[in-house]
Design an enzyme around this catalytic site. Structure first.
Site, short mmCIF file in Angstrom:
data_model
loop_
_atom_site.label_atom_id
_atom_site.label_comp_id
_atom_site.label_asym_id
_atom_site.label_seq_id
_atom_site.Cartn_x
_atom_site.Cartn_y
_atom_site.Cartn_z
N TYR A 127 0.82 -1.20 0.00
CA TYR A 127 0.00 0.00 0.00
C TYR A 127 0.86 1.26 0.00
O TYR A 127 0.69 2.15 -0.84
CB TYR A 127 -0.92 -0.01 1.22
N LYS A 131 1.59 4.17 -3.04
CA LYS A 131 1.39 5.59 -2.78
C LYS A 131 2.66 6.37 -3.08
O LYS A 131 2.63 7.49 -3.64
CB LYS A 131 0.97 5.82 -1.33
#
Length: 229
Positions: A127, A131
């Site tokens: 994750y 990003k």
């Protein structure tokens, strides 16, 4: 009084931050028109907002909608919802990057995006790594004005139930009081504070790339946009 001629586009208008942002932009008078790009029909009681159901895999087909002053990107999902890393990456990386490219081609002045605390291309967490990659790619696009918001745990009412985040939210009320000094950036933050901060920053004339950490976003609580909500 002269009416504003500014326009905006919002991606991710149905999410936690997106919904708060739509509410703020509908009432603050900064824009004469706000285009909401969504996957499914939504009800918005606003004369300013205009809903457009689009295929995010074919964003280039909606080129005319990107002919705006500011583009807000609040897109985001989870592996659980997306079902796979590939699907997650499409929502959190591919769509935001494609939107930024189209925005630049159409002369948008600002691109404001919600990232995440811990965003890092070298992170061991998928994750956070995605990003970080989004931020890195956006930087390489050399957008006129790029604003990246990195909130910590987001607090607010979500459509889908997330047990981990729900438990963390319940604990945040107590934890936020003791998380001071170097721990302050890790405090939970209300989604509407992030939305309000995005709205305020969009009204500035700041050029170049800027990153706002969670505690910096939280310090914007005094802005009039936040006080109204």
């Amino acid at each position: 009084m002269e009416l504003t001629k500014k326009t905006a586009l919002v991606l991710g208008a149905t999410g936690l931050i997106g919904k708060e942002l739509v509410h703020i932009l509908s009432e603050n008078g900064h824009y004469q028109k706000v285009y909401l790009l969504v996957r499914r029909p939504i009800e918005v009681e606003s004369k300013v907002c205009e809903v457009h159901i689009v295929d995010f895999d074919k964003l280039h087909q909606y080129n005319e909608l990107f002919q705006v002053t500011d583009v807000y990107c609040c897109l985001g999902t989870t592996i659980k919802v997306a079902k796979s890393k590939e699907a997650f990456r499409k929502v959190d990386y591919e769509y935001p990057i494609e939107a930024a490219k189209i925005a630049k081609e159409n002369g948008a002045e600002k691109y404001l995006i919600v990232s995440s605390m811990g965003a890092d291309t070298k992170s061991i967490f998928f994750y956070s790594r995605v990003k970080g990659e989004v931020e890195e790619t956006l930087t390489r696009l050399n957008l006129p004005s790029l604003h990246i918001f990195r909130p910590s745990l987001l607090l607010g009412k979500r459509e889908e139930f997330r047990l981990g985040e729900k438990l963390a939210e319940k604990a945040s009320g107590v934890l936020n009081k003791i998380m001071i000094g170097p721990l302050r950036p890790y405090r939970g933050i209300q989604a509407r504070k992030v939305a309000a901060a995005m709205s305020v920053v969009a009204q500035s004339d700041i050029k170049g790339k800027h990153i706002y950490l969670s505690h910096e976003i939280d310090s914007m609580v005094g802005f009039s946009e936040w006080k109204k909500h």
